[in-house]
Design a protein around this motif. Sequence first.
Motif, short mmCIF file in Angstrom:
data_model
loop_
_atom_site.label_atom_id
_atom_site.label_comp_id
_atom_site.label_asym_id
_atom_site.label_seq_id
_atom_site.Cartn_x
_atom_site.Cartn_y
_atom_site.Cartn_z
N PHE A 212 0.83 -1.20 0.00
CA PHE A 212 0.00 0.00 0.00
C PHE A 212 0.87 1.26 0.00
CE2 PHE A 212 -2.12 3.50 2.10
CZ PHE A 212 -3.36 3.52 1.48
N ARG A 213 0.42 2.26 -0.75
CA ARG A 213 1.07 3.57 -0.74
C ARG A 213 0.07 4.66 -1.10
NH1 ARG A 213 4.56 1.80 -4.64
NH2 ARG A 213 4.82 0.11 -3.13
N MET A 214 0.38 5.90 -0.74
CA MET A 214 -0.50 7.03 -1.05
C MET A 214 0.28 8.34 -1.00
SD MET A 214 -2.76 7.43 2.47
CE MET A 214 -2.04 7.05 4.07
N ARG A 215 -0.33 9.34 -1.60
CA ARG A 215 0.20 10.70 -1.54
C ARG A 215 -0.91 11.62 -1.06
NH1 ARG A 215 1.60 13.99 -6.96
NH2 ARG A 215 -0.63 14.44 -6.80
N VAL A 216 -0.52 12.69 -0.37
CA VAL A 216 -1.48 13.71 0.00
C VAL A 216 -0.90 15.07 -0.37
CG1 VAL A 216 -0.57 13.92 2.35
CG2 VAL A 216 -2.91 14.62 1.88
N GLY A 217 -1.74 15.95 -0.89
CA GLY A 217 -1.27 17.26 -1.34
C GLY A 217 -0.88 17.23 -2.81
N ASN A 218 -0.81 18.41 -3.40
CA ASN A 218 -0.53 18.53 -4.83
C ASN A 218 0.69 19.43 -5.03
OD1 ASN A 218 -0.47 19.06 -7.57
ND2 ASN A 218 -2.65 19.53 -7.74
N PRO A 219 1.82 18.86 -5.50
CA PRO A 219 3.04 19.67 -5.64
C PRO A 219 2.92 20.79 -6.67
CG PRO A 219 3.32 17.52 -6.66
CD PRO A 219 2.05 17.45 -5.89
N ASP B 284 -2.91 8.55 -9.74
CA ASP B 284 -2.46 9.82 -9.15
C ASP B 284 -2.00 9.65 -7.71
OD1 ASP B 284 -4.84 9.40 -7.83
OD2 ASP B 284 -5.78 11.28 -8.43
N HIS B 285 -2.00 8.40 -7.22
CA HIS B 285 -1.57 8.05 -5.85
C HIS B 285 -2.49 8.65 -4.79
CE1 HIS B 285 1.94 6.72 -8.00
NE2 HIS B 285 2.27 7.95 -8.34
#
Length: 326
Positions: free
Chosen positions: A80-87, A157-158
């Motif tokens: 499992f993996r994820m991203r939060v926020g938009n660079p 898009d994670h």
Amino acid sequence: MDPAIDIATTSTCTTCRFKEDKSNYWTMVMYFKARNGSFIRVPQRPNDGVGNPNGGMTVYYIRPRPPSKDLSVTIFPKGFRMRVGNPMLRNAGWALNNPSVNQTTFRCWDGTGIGPGTPGVGALDTRWFPKGPCRGGMRTQIYFPTCWDGVHLDSEDHETHMAHPLGTPGPEGSLMFGTDCPASHPVRMPLIFTETVWDTNRFNGAGMWPEDGSQPFVWSMGDPTGYGHHGDYVFGWEGDSLKRAMESQRCMTSLPANCDALTLQSDAEINKCMLQTVVPEVTEGQYLSKLPGCNPIQSGPEPATAVPNCDAVSTTVSTPRSTPRV
């Protein structure tokens, strides 16, 4: 990183306080822009009350609490993996009633302590870089989404395989607490919250800030607004160790030494776990004429764009590179 790789078994050490946690936690680097246009990396420093590791971030795993209806949690599966926020974000991005609005924030320490209120909604917190000097340094704060679609370990898009809970804010005033998962993402997982402290007060000297009164800090991807603040997570806990910790009331405090389900590491053990530089590019320790990589300053308010045909130095490896055994 191939999701089939079990980083809990391939990792040889960890910089986390608990030996069982081999997860990857990532956030971008902060730079100070001098009056002459050059940049220097802002050092990190240990958070309040965590000992003396070499910088890093403080990571909290938080169980849901009333008035949330479902107080149980499902542990992240392997891969499992994820991203939060938009660079790429360079403006506010979300309405004030959207739970994403306070997922990434700054706390400008005034030198009197850690500051009042729940992180993200406290009196010293902003969603943008603080406009004036922070006498006690700057702390950045990230709430990862806690609701899973129950199917995908990742998404293109994670982000879209995860969502924030919805509802009326709890007593803390934050939409992250006391709310419930939407029907589209019904599986409640632990809330991961991180804090990173930046030693910005070394740049508070007279004559260091811009003459026009603007603030001088930028994120490493060329963001001078702060709105591009983001973080990544890759699950890597050993076996059922996270499940055991989440079920132990002694582990659900802000004092790692209280946790009876996990193995504590000393500062010395943590600081031994270091990965040598793999990209031959100077990124810290001296003033640079531009930000590392292909990251020109993009102030917005329109979204930033990637630089085409980037010729910056880079290194790509087919498998994760092991750290030396310690």
